[in-house]
Design a protein around this motif. Structure first.
Motif, mmCIF file in Angstrom:
data_model
loop_
_atom_site.group_PDB
_atom_site.id
_atom_site.type_symbol
_atom_site.label_atom_id
_atom_site.label_comp_id
_atom_site.label_asym_id
_atom_site.label_seq_id
_atom_site.Cartn_x
_atom_site.Cartn_y
_atom_site.Cartn_z
ATOM 1 N N GLY A 308 62.674 56.751 22.781
ATOM 2 C CA GLY A 308 61.492 57.735 23.309
ATOM 3 C C GLY A 308 61.605 58.718 22.339
ATOM 4 O O GLY A 308 60.984 59.807 22.544
ATOM 5 N N GLN A 309 62.218 58.672 20.876
ATOM 6 C CA GLN A 309 62.158 59.803 20.049
ATOM 7 C C GLN A 309 61.604 59.206 18.783
ATOM 8 O O GLN A 309 61.540 57.982 18.477
ATOM 9 N N ARG A 310 61.324 60.159 18.002
ATOM 10 C CA ARG A 310 60.823 59.725 16.854
ATOM 11 C C ARG A 310 61.423 60.841 15.715
ATOM 12 O O ARG A 310 61.452 62.051 15.812
ATOM 13 N N ARG A 311 61.677 60.335 14.421
ATOM 14 C CA ARG A 311 62.439 61.270 13.325
ATOM 15 C C ARG A 311 61.014 61.859 12.639
ATOM 16 O O ARG A 311 60.149 61.343 12.192
ATOM 17 N N ALA A 312 61.480 63.213 12.186
ATOM 18 C CA ALA A 312 60.355 64.167 11.497
ATOM 19 C C ALA A 312 61.106 65.060 10.607
ATOM 20 O O ALA A 312 62.408 64.900 10.549
ATOM 21 N N VAL A 313 60.624 65.423 9.715
ATOM 22 C CA VAL A 313 61.119 66.394 8.705
ATOM 23 C C VAL A 313 60.521 67.895 8.858
ATOM 24 O O VAL A 313 59.397 68.171 9.010
ATOM 25 N N VAL A 314 61.427 68.950 8.867
ATOM 26 C CA VAL A 314 60.838 69.994 9.025
ATOM 27 C C VAL A 314 60.087 70.587 7.839
ATOM 28 O O VAL A 314 61.022 70.764 6.778
ATOM 29 N N ARG A 315 58.816 71.168 7.917
ATOM 30 C CA ARG A 315 58.158 71.836 6.639
ATOM 31 C C ARG A 315 58.170 73.316 6.898
ATOM 32 O O ARG A 315 58.212 73.866 5.727
ATOM 33 N N GLU A 316 58.062 73.749 7.953
ATOM 34 C CA GLU A 316 58.028 75.419 8.162
ATOM 35 C C GLU A 316 58.628 75.678 9.335
ATOM 36 O O GLU A 316 58.963 74.712 10.439
ATOM 37 N N ARG A 317 59.143 76.932 9.576
ATOM 38 C CA ARG A 317 59.609 77.550 10.849
ATOM 39 C C ARG A 317 59.423 79.092 11.054
ATOM 40 O O ARG A 317 59.204 79.658 10.125
ATOM 41 N N HIS A 319 60.249 82.012 13.482
ATOM 42 C CA HIS A 319 61.298 82.581 14.847
ATOM 43 C C HIS A 319 60.385 83.333 15.757
ATOM 44 O O HIS A 319 59.502 84.351 15.398
ATOM 45 N N ARG A 320 60.424 83.160 16.935
ATOM 46 C CA ARG A 320 59.791 83.630 18.234
ATOM 47 C C ARG A 320 60.935 84.673 19.084
ATOM 48 O O ARG A 320 62.212 84.427 18.614
ATOM 49 N N HIS A 321 60.448 84.957 20.217
ATOM 50 C CA HIS A 321 61.581 85.979 20.830
ATOM 51 C C HIS A 321 62.704 85.033 21.699
ATOM 52 O O HIS A 321 63.737 85.321 21.733
ATOM 53 N N ASP A 322 62.266 83.905 22.021
ATOM 54 C CA ASP A 322 62.934 82.962 22.829
ATOM 55 C C ASP A 322 63.075 81.600 22.087
ATOM 56 O O ASP A 322 63.852 80.578 22.807
ATOM 57 N N HIS A 323 62.595 81.280 21.039
ATOM 58 C CA HIS A 323 62.629 79.952 20.502
ATOM 59 C C HIS A 323 62.102 80.129 19.073
ATOM 60 O O HIS A 323 61.672 81.012 18.582
ATOM 61 N N VAL A 324 62.310 78.839 18.356
ATOM 62 C CA VAL A 324 61.799 78.709 16.825
ATOM 63 C C VAL A 324 60.888 77.764 16.973
ATOM 64 O O VAL A 324 60.879 76.573 17.597
ATOM 65 N N ARG A 325 59.516 78.018 16.367
ATOM 66 C CA ARG A 325 58.327 77.158 16.063
ATOM 67 C C ARG A 325 58.576 76.545 15.003
ATOM 68 O O ARG A 325 58.546 77.087 13.995
ATOM 69 N N VAL A 326 58.446 75.235 14.605
ATOM 70 C CA VAL A 326 58.664 74.415 13.579
ATOM 71 C C VAL A 326 57.322 73.738 13.354
ATOM 72 O O VAL A 326 56.698 73.123 14.294
ATOM 73 N N THR A 327 56.923 73.279 12.015
ATOM 74 C CA THR A 327 55.817 72.372 11.742
ATOM 75 C C THR A 327 56.705 71.275 10.964
ATOM 76 O O THR A 327 57.388 71.616 10.120
ATOM 77 N N VAL A 328 56.307 69.940 11.299
ATOM 78 C CA VAL A 328 57.117 68.995 11.103
ATOM 79 C C VAL A 328 55.992 67.813 10.661
ATOM 80 O O VAL A 328 54.877 67.639 11.013
ATOM 81 N N THR A 329 56.540 66.889 9.617
ATOM 82 C CA THR A 329 55.730 65.622 9.616
ATOM 83 C C THR A 329 56.513 64.448 9.926
ATOM 84 O O THR A 329 57.879 64.632 9.722
ATOM 85 N N VAL A 330 55.778 63.343 9.871
ATOM 86 C CA VAL A 330 56.602 62.178 10.554
ATOM 87 C C VAL A 330 56.635 61.276 9.147
ATOM 88 O O VAL A 330 55.340 60.722 8.998
#
Length: 370
Positions: A308-317, A319-330
């Motif tokens: 049920g999961q997929r591997r990806a690579v982080v390209r950007e991140r 920081h928000r106040h309560d989480h980190v938003r990342v951009t990924v590629t598969v």
């Protein structure tokens, strides 16, 4: 409508006795500027006691719609009616509508009380009643003791409260709000949105709000119309708009940066990034899923990839106040380019680090036009 001056008496027609033409009705409303069509055959109905939000991106025709209802814009075609009366020949000041603009448009030469009192003078209200009414309205909007304050000394939020009190002083049968909170910082905007929702509900106001802010629309409105390029794409309750967008365009406007094809069968919907539970109203077969950033969770990858999961690579991140938003590629699915996901602050992956992706149903929407 219940009087905004504090009376418990009501003159509103009960829900069960509403006539077909009770409230605001737009039929085929079209506005053109030369070769440009700002509004195209808009049909809307706002019953008495309901607040409708018109939500859409900048330049979609929201303010043109509001100005047409107010009488400030002449339609090229179609009609605007209220309680069954067609308004094409009725001037602005005789429509009985109140309007609050995003900049308030207060009278700078008058103090706070003078701004609110102006609407009462226009109604030929007596001096003593005007004084009492100003006090009640300022209490209603949370500005007790501000009567003598110069409007040039007010904060943005205070000025908008005065503008609202002035609009309410006219006891309008329809309240029109043109992005009234857009010039405020987010914290103040959220607080005033809650306060305004309380006032509208308390006074059983009929209103039309135009905004580009999803949270503002969903906080204030009973129903929301999504306007795109001058056309109504969807008119629905906030819940259905958020969870059941009618088109991909609506889904993307409401934050679904990725739209995936999926297959609904049994109790699940399966797509390239995993599975989510199948809602009871979801048809079997091919469906489309809108994916917001919060619909995809990223965590540092460990040995192996769980089901049920997929591997990806982080390209950007970011920081928000309560989480980190990342951009990924598969890597093994290059067509899934620049996916957005979120991760907790406790275990933040680095750029170029591998992560595993898991779908979160709370951040997904089922697009219903399939």
């Amino acid at each position: 409508m219940r009087s905004v001056l504090g009376s418990s008496e009501t003159t509103a027609v009960p829900e069960t006795r509403r006539e077909p033409d009770d409230g605001l009705r737009l039929e085929g409303l079209t506005v053109r500027y030369g070769g440009t069509t700002a509004l195209s055959a808009v049909d809307l109905r706002v019953p008495r006691g309901e607040v409708l939000a018109v939500l859409g991106p900048s330049g979609c025709g929201k303010t043109t719609l509001l100005r047409s209802v107010a009488g400030l814009e002449r339609p090229s075609a179609g009609r605007v009616a209220f309680d069954g009366l067609e308004l094409s020949g009725v001037p602005v000041h005789r429509r009985g509508f109140g309007m609050v603009f995003q900049d308030g448009q207060l009278f700078r030469h008058r103090d706070v009380a003078g701004n609110v009192d102006f609407a009462l003078r226009m109604r030929s209200v007596g001096r003593r009643e005007r004084r009492d009414t100003v006090s009640r309205l300022l209490e209603l909007v949370g500005l007790v003791g501000y009567q003598d304050r110069r409007v040039t000394e007010l904060s943005g939020g205070q000025a908008q409260r005065v503008a609202l009190a002035r609009a309410l002083a006219a006891e309008p049968r329809l309240l029109l709000l043109d992005e009234p909170l857009s010039g405020l910082d987010r914290r103040l905007r959220e607080r005033l949105a809650v306060d305004l929702a309380r006032l509208l509900d308390l006074n059983r106001m009929t209103g039309v709000l135009v905004t580009h802010d999803h949270d503002e629309a969903f906080t204030l409105a009973d129903r929301t119309a999504v306007l795109v390029a001058g056309r109504i794409e969807q008119l629905d309750t906030p819940w259905r708009l958020w969870h059941r967008p009618a088109t991909e365009e609506v889904a993307r406007f409401l934050g679904c940066g990725t739209v995936l094809s999926g297959h609904a069968d049994g109790e699940t919907i399966r797509c390239e990034l995993g599975t989510v539970p199948r809602p009871s109203d979801c048809p079997s077969g091919t469906v489309r899923i809108g994916l917001r950033a919060t619909g995809l969770r990223a965590a540092p990858a460990e040995d192996g990839t769980p089901d049920g999961q997929r591997r990806a690579v982080v390209r950007e991140r970011v920081h928000r106040h309560d989480h980190v938003r990342v951009t990924v590629t598969v890597p093994d699915a290059p067509w899934l380019d620049s996916l957005e996901a979120v991760t907790s602050l406790d275990d933040v992956p680095h750029v170029d680090e591998e992560v595993t992706l898991t779908l979160d149903p709370s951040g997904t929407a089922l697009i219903t036009d399939t």
